[in-house]
Structure formats: C-alpha cells, structure tokens
Design a protein around this motif. Sequence first.
Motif, PDB file in Angstrom:
ATOM      1  N   THR A  40     -17.029  -7.006  14.879  1.00 58.71           N
ATOM      2  CA  THR A  40     -17.683  -8.295  14.599  1.00 58.71           C
ATOM      3  C   THR A  40     -18.456  -8.772  15.822  1.00 58.71           C
ATOM      4  N   LEU A  41     -17.826  -8.708  16.989  1.00 57.88           N
ATOM      5  CA  LEU A  41     -18.509  -9.153  18.213  1.00 57.88           C
ATOM      6  C   LEU A  41     -19.727  -8.286  18.529  1.00 57.88           C
ATOM      7  N   GLY A  48     -20.602 -14.548  14.787  1.00 55.44           N
ATOM      8  CA  GLY A  48     -19.966 -13.861  13.674  1.00 55.44           C
ATOM      9  C   GLY A  48     -18.523 -14.288  13.486  1.00 55.44           C
ATOM     10  N   LEU A  49     -17.860 -14.600  14.595  1.00 55.92           N
ATOM     11  CA  LEU A  49     -16.481 -15.089  14.507  1.00 55.92           C
ATOM     12  C   LEU A  49     -16.416 -16.500  13.953  1.00 55.92           C
ATOM     13  N   MET A 117     -17.304 -15.920   4.702  1.00 58.06           N
ATOM     14  CA  MET A 117     -16.736 -15.159   5.816  1.00 58.06           C
ATOM     15  C   MET A 117     -16.838 -13.654   5.610  1.00 58.06           C
ATOM     16  N   LEU A 118     -16.758 -13.213   4.366  1.00 56.66           N
ATOM     17  CA  LEU A 118     -16.771 -11.781   4.075  1.00 56.66           C
ATOM     18  C   LEU A 118     -18.158 -11.231   3.757  1.00 56.66           C
ATOM     19  N   ALA A 119     -19.159 -12.098   3.686  1.00 55.44           N
ATOM     20  CA  ALA A 119     -20.512 -11.660   3.325  1.00 55.44           C
ATOM     21  C   ALA A 119     -21.085 -10.733   4.389  1.00 55.44           C
ATOM     22  N   LYS A 120     -21.862  -9.788   3.941  1.00 54.13           N
ATOM     23  CA  LYS A 120     -22.557  -8.890   4.869  1.00 54.13           C
ATOM     24  C   LYS A 120     -23.575  -9.696   5.658  1.00 54.13           C
ATOM     25  N   ALA A 121     -23.716  -9.387   6.937  1.00 55.95           N
ATOM     26  CA  ALA A 121     -24.682 -10.076   7.784  1.00 55.95           C
ATOM     27  C   ALA A 121     -26.065  -9.970   7.158  1.00 55.95           C
ATOM     28  N   GLY A 122     -26.765 -11.072   7.108  1.00 54.22           N
ATOM     29  CA  GLY A 122     -28.112 -11.107   6.548  1.00 54.22           C
ATOM     30  C   GLY A 122     -28.175 -11.425   5.066  1.00 54.22           C
ATOM     31  N   SER A 123     -27.025 -11.425   4.382  1.00 53.39           N
ATOM     32  CA  SER A 123     -27.026 -11.744   2.954  1.00 53.39           C
ATOM     33  C   SER A 123     -27.126 -13.258   2.759  1.00 53.39           C
ATOM     34  N   SER A 124     -27.373 -13.669   1.517  1.00 54.29           N
ATOM     35  CA  SER A 124     -27.530 -15.095   1.251  1.00 54.29           C
ATOM     36  C   SER A 124     -26.246 -15.871   1.543  1.00 54.29           C
ATOM     37  N   ASN A 125     -25.076 -15.303   1.240  1.00 52.42           N
ATOM     38  CA  ASN A 125     -23.828 -16.002   1.531  1.00 52.42           C
ATOM     39  C   ASN A 125     -23.543 -16.089   3.026  1.00 52.42           C
ATOM     40  N   ALA A 126     -24.063 -15.144   3.805  1.00 52.03           N
ATOM     41  CA  ALA A 126     -23.823 -15.151   5.250  1.00 52.03           C
ATOM     42  C   ALA A 126     -24.468 -16.356   5.927  1.00 52.03           C
ATOM     43  N   SER A 127     -25.409 -17.002   5.241  1.00 56.30           N
ATOM     44  CA  SER A 127     -26.066 -18.176   5.830  1.00 56.30           C
ATOM     45  C   SER A 127     -25.105 -19.346   5.967  1.00 56.30           C
ATOM     46  N   GLY A 128     -24.022 -19.331   5.193  1.00 57.89           N
ATOM     47  CA  GLY A 128     -23.029 -20.396   5.313  1.00 57.89           C
ATOM     48  C   GLY A 128     -23.259 -21.586   4.416  1.00 57.89           C
ATOM     49  N   ASN A 129     -24.196 -21.486   3.503  1.00 55.37           N
ATOM     50  CA  ASN A 129     -24.485 -22.595   2.598  1.00 55.37           C
ATOM     51  C   ASN A 129     -23.424 -22.647   1.496  1.00 55.37           C
ATOM     52  N   VAL A 130     -22.568 -23.651   1.577  1.00 57.53           N
ATOM     53  CA  VAL A 130     -21.452 -23.771   0.643  1.00 57.53           C
ATOM     54  C   VAL A 130     -21.949 -24.001  -0.782  1.00 57.53           C
ATOM     55  N   LEU A 131     -22.923 -24.871  -0.950  1.00 56.64           N
ATOM     56  CA  LEU A 131     -23.437 -25.148  -2.303  1.00 56.64           C
ATOM     57  C   LEU A 131     -24.066 -23.902  -2.921  1.00 56.64           C
ATOM     58  N   ALA A 132     -24.774 -23.130  -2.116  1.00 60.49           N
ATOM     59  CA  ALA A 132     -25.373 -21.892  -2.627  1.00 60.49           C
ATOM     60  C   ALA A 132     -24.283 -20.899  -3.011  1.00 60.49           C
ATOM     61  N   ALA A 133     -23.231 -20.808  -2.203  1.00 56.09           N
ATOM     62  CA  ALA A 133     -22.130 -19.892  -2.520  1.00 56.09           C
ATOM     63  C   ALA A 133     -21.434 -20.326  -3.807  1.00 56.09           C
ATOM     64  N   LEU A 134     -21.171 -21.616  -3.955  1.00 58.74           N
ATOM     65  CA  LEU A 134     -20.542 -22.120  -5.178  1.00 58.74           C
ATOM     66  C   LEU A 134     -21.432 -21.888  -6.397  1.00 58.74           C
ATOM     67  N   SER A 135     -22.720 -22.098  -6.231  1.00 56.54           N
ATOM     68  CA  SER A 135     -23.676 -21.885  -7.321  1.00 56.54           C
ATOM     69  C   SER A 135     -23.700 -20.417  -7.732  1.00 56.54           C
ATOM     70  N   ASP A 136     -23.673 -19.524  -6.756  1.00 57.08           N
ATOM     71  CA  ASP A 136     -23.675 -18.085  -7.045  1.00 57.08           C
ATOM     72  C   ASP A 136     -22.399 -17.687  -7.788  1.00 57.08           C
TER      73      ASP A 136
END
Length: 145
Positions: A40-41, A48-49, A117-136
């Motif tokens: 991760t580091l 990333g942590l 937390m488990l999203a691949k780096a660069g994916s839409s969930n990796a951005s940290g947007n909670v509403l987008a993750a819930l919507s997905d």
Amino acid sequence: MVAASLGEVVACLIRVPSEVVKQRAQVSPSSSTLRILSHTLYHEGVQGLYRGYKSTVLREIPFSLVQFPLWESLKALWSWKQGHVVDSWQSAVCGAFAGGFAAAVTTPLDVAKTRIMLAKAGSSNASGNVLAALSDIWRTQGLSG
C-alpha cells in the motif's frame, strides 16, 4: 455530542490505516499484514493508508450519536423501572442493544466505507465519494447490497 464527534475524528487518524490494512488482509488471506502495508505504501503512499478516512468519520459520528444517547436512555429507563441504579451487567446489556441498533442504522455507510477502502487505485470508488459509492451499490445490488 460535539466532544464525541471530535473524539471520533481524532481516533480515526489511528483507526483508518489499521482498518485499511485489516480489510485488505481479509480479502487477500495469503498475504501477510506487513506485505499489505508495504504494498500500500509503495503503490499509493501514505494517502493510501488513509483512503476511506472521510467515509469512516461519516460512519463513526452517526454511530456515536445514536449509540451513546440510546445507551444512557436505556440505562435510565431500566433504573427507573427497578428503582435503583443499573448493575454492571445491566449496563452492558443496554450497551449491547444500543451498539447493535447503531450498527444496524449505519450499515449502509459501513458498506460504502469498505468499498472505498478496497477499491483499486484510480477507480471511481477510490475517490472516496460516499454518495457515489452508495449510489453504485444501490444501482448494482439494490437494497440487499
């Protein structure tokens, strides 16, 4: 409530990196904790942590705001019903119920946090947007997700 919220914000500074490593270890049981930490580091840096920091705080604050007042209310009700202060085991029962209820109420936020937390780096969930993750989650899995 303000003190509990501030306490959660600070506690998450320590809790989130360990949660990121723990969750990644759970989905990659063949990798050691140290290997996941170094991977991760190396690939994501310190940020990333802390992926999922905002989503963790957004879960922890409502959890605390539900759990602690409910716990105190249940203890007060039980004390009033029996005419004396609750025993330790009764306080624990009230706490267990309050914690379980708070967990049930905040489960959607916990699912979003885990996906972030488990999203691949660069994916839409990796951005940290909670509403987008819930919507997905809602769009792909509905209520069961």
